[in-house]
Scaffold this motif. Sequence first.
Motif, PDB file in Angstrom:
ATOM      1  N   LEU A  47       0.831  -1.207   0.000  1.00  0.00           N
ATOM      2  CA  LEU A  47       0.000   0.000   0.000  1.00  0.00           C
ATOM      3  C   LEU A  47       0.863   1.254   0.000  1.00  0.00           C
ATOM      4  O   LEU A  47       0.623   2.197  -0.769  1.00  0.00           O
ATOM      5  CB  LEU A  47      -0.886  -0.035   1.251  1.00  0.00           C
ATOM      6  N   THR A  48       1.883   1.263   0.840  1.00  0.00           N
ATOM      7  CA  THR A  48       2.735   2.455   0.891  1.00  0.00           C
ATOM      8  C   THR A  48       3.605   2.569  -0.364  1.00  0.00           C
ATOM      9  O   THR A  48       3.903   3.677  -0.804  1.00  0.00           O
ATOM     10  CB  THR A  48       3.627   2.462   2.148  1.00  0.00           C
ATOM     11  N   ALA A  49       3.968   1.415  -0.951  1.00  0.00           N
ATOM     12  CA  ALA A  49       4.724   1.480  -2.215  1.00  0.00           C
ATOM     13  C   ALA A  49       3.875   2.147  -3.291  1.00  0.00           C
ATOM     14  O   ALA A  49       4.375   2.960  -4.080  1.00  0.00           O
ATOM     15  CB  ALA A  49       5.126   0.069  -2.651  1.00  0.00           C
ATOM     16  N   ALA A  50       2.585   1.830  -3.311  1.00  0.00           N
ATOM     17  CA  ALA A  50       1.684   2.465  -4.281  1.00  0.00           C
ATOM     18  C   ALA A  50       1.503   3.942  -3.947  1.00  0.00           C
ATOM     19  O   ALA A  50       1.460   4.797  -4.842  1.00  0.00           O
ATOM     20  CB  ALA A  50       0.339   1.746  -4.276  1.00  0.00           C
ATOM     21  N   LEU A  51       1.434   4.239  -2.647  1.00  0.00           N
ATOM     22  CA  LEU A  51       1.234   5.641  -2.248  1.00  0.00           C
ATOM     23  C   LEU A  51       2.435   6.516  -2.613  1.00  0.00           C
ATOM     24  O   LEU A  51       2.275   7.696  -2.924  1.00  0.00           O
ATOM     25  CB  LEU A  51       0.953   5.727  -0.744  1.00  0.00           C
ATOM     26  N   VAL A  52       3.632   5.950  -2.561  1.00  0.00           N
ATOM     27  CA  VAL A  52       4.823   6.714  -2.986  1.00  0.00           C
ATOM     28  C   VAL A  52       4.613   7.190  -4.425  1.00  0.00           C
ATOM     29  O   VAL A  52       4.840   8.361  -4.758  1.00  0.00           O
ATOM     30  CB  VAL A  52       6.103   5.846  -2.874  1.00  0.00           C
TER      31      VAL A  52
ATOM     32  N   PRO B 190       7.007   2.272   4.343  1.00  0.00           N
ATOM     33  CA  PRO B 190       6.318   3.461   4.860  1.00  0.00           C
ATOM     34  C   PRO B 190       7.261   4.622   5.145  1.00  0.00           C
ATOM     35  O   PRO B 190       6.894   5.785   4.965  1.00  0.00           O
ATOM     36  CB  PRO B 190       5.660   2.958   6.148  1.00  0.00           C
ATOM     37  N   VAL B 191       8.472   4.325   5.573  1.00  0.00           N
ATOM     38  CA  VAL B 191       9.421   5.412   5.830  1.00  0.00           C
ATOM     39  C   VAL B 191       9.798   6.103   4.519  1.00  0.00           C
ATOM     40  O   VAL B 191       9.918   7.332   4.460  1.00  0.00           O
ATOM     41  CB  VAL B 191      10.662   4.885   6.592  1.00  0.00           C
ATOM     42  N   ALA B 192       9.926   5.322   3.451  1.00  0.00           N
ATOM     43  CA  ALA B 192      10.200   5.934   2.136  1.00  0.00           C
ATOM     44  C   ALA B 192       9.057   6.849   1.736  1.00  0.00           C
ATOM     45  O   ALA B 192       9.259   7.868   1.076  1.00  0.00           O
ATOM     46  CB  ALA B 192      10.395   4.832   1.089  1.00  0.00           C
TER      47      ALA B 192
END
Lengths: 290, 279
Positions: A47-52, B190-192
């Motif tokens: 999810l956070t990879a997509a959000l980046v 998440p930190v990235a």
Amino acid sequence: MQAIEVTRTKIPSPWQTLRASIWLEWQSRGNWTNPVVYTLFLTLRPLTAALVLVFMYRAISGPNAHGAALGFLVAGSAAWSFVEQVMAGLPQSVMADREEYAMLKYVYITPQRFILFLVGRSVPRMGTAAFSFIVTLAFGILLLGVPINPLQVNYPMLLGSLVFGLIAIVALGLAFAGLTLVLKRGAWQMPDAVVGALYLVAGAIFPITKLPGWLESFALFVPLTHWLELTRRALLGNAQTFSYPIADTRQVFLWLVITTIGTLIIGVLTFRICEHFARERGQLDRTTGS
Amino acid sequence: MASSTSPRPAHPLRLGLMTLIGRAYPRLIAGNREPDWLFYEATLPLLRVIAFVLVYRALGAPPEYTGFVILGGAMMAFWANVLWSMAGQLHWERQSGNLELYLMAPPSLLWILAGMAFGGMLTTLTRAIFITLLGTVIFGVTYQITSVPLLAAVFLLTLIALYGLGSMLASLYLFYNREVWAVQEMIQEPVALVTGMYFPVRTLGGLAGSLASLIPMTLGLDAMRQLTLGGQWIPLLSVPVEIALLAILAVGFVAGAAWSLRVIERLAKIEGRLSLKWQ
């Protein structure tokens, strides 16, 4: 005098091997915590990879933009979970079995086919990757305005390409699992490093037409490239913005099938050769300490 | 008759410095002895950086965003080192049976962590330089460095604060076992995101950006980008404010690491967690 009774033990069926290895992988992956934390673990990274990518897009297109390029980025990033979980996961499982839990040699001396055991271990990873894929897409559709209409998704194309994509991913995972058996150093880093390289070559988050000509040609021989393209075509339909070197969807599918067969042959052969060398050199229970 | 002589204990500072050098040594030597680091730790991470640059190119971004990604990729090497080779290290040492030896040795565990940090910083610096140089050459990025001393100060403070954070996490992980691997994986990406590794952190919004400033990488990257890249992007805070906050974070994390290591080591001894394996 009492005769010694010799009983013949049945060799486990492939299904028994698969079932045991699936259960082992599921337990070793998930029994360290409760289901809520495990779900968080499965979803947070993709999810956070997509959000980046979403924030990269918004940095350029504005805070409220949600055009077709956003769909391209989110779909590619969500699908990449399969590669990260299965392809990078298989060699990591082999390393953990050998170096952390020191049990690879015991697995190896059981009456089963090691390659089948590894295929079984990839199954729970496919399930968790599918979960991450669905959650990331749902998050994108519901909260980020990603232009995917679930009622207009071409599900047969999505599933058909996924089947071949998964075969290719498992074949690559087997090849790298074999390589970890013979590598002295860098075996822990190698899976992530290769996933990073494929992230570039397969055009996971950008159109491969942006690659230099020779690399674009090479990308066409990587099955993941075609699998990602078909996944995007199935999800986004006509909302695709970026061009692809092959326009006809049937031709893309044909490329996927051919390159998958080639990858499967190369993957299994690589695994067999590496396994042979590892046995010959006594590396199956080696600890590299790397 | 043989006389038994006990060795004179070394001065604590000398002992600490010897420990620091002793623990940094394997990091420096083992990390650079084989040239394969060029492939695994520099070239392949660079490919990921290139992927992000190509995303910006596909989106038609201004050229300074290429520099954004390259700087982010270089600093990502430090974050990965802090996470896997600092925070997770005591856990790995416990798995391999070295942790008991560390605790039996006369120097404080903090000196051992300082040695790991020092060795890790220098080794990772070579990777970061490689990624920056190659990325710069491939994409023809130009930098407009406004102040070298300020840039050096920001870089050093960021590293001290980051490795302090890593030491704090290392002590915290003494409470966990198999979860460590999962927690590490959970926090890496998440930190990235929250530190704006590949985009201006302001894009997250003012409030989220401010909260993200608790991670030293956020302020460090934002300040370094201001000092090296031009362009029209909006920074989070001004460079002097970011330096002041980084100094506070550096002191806070190093002091926090010393405190948490003492407290958690004691608690871990009480609960018998220092030699637990495979749980």
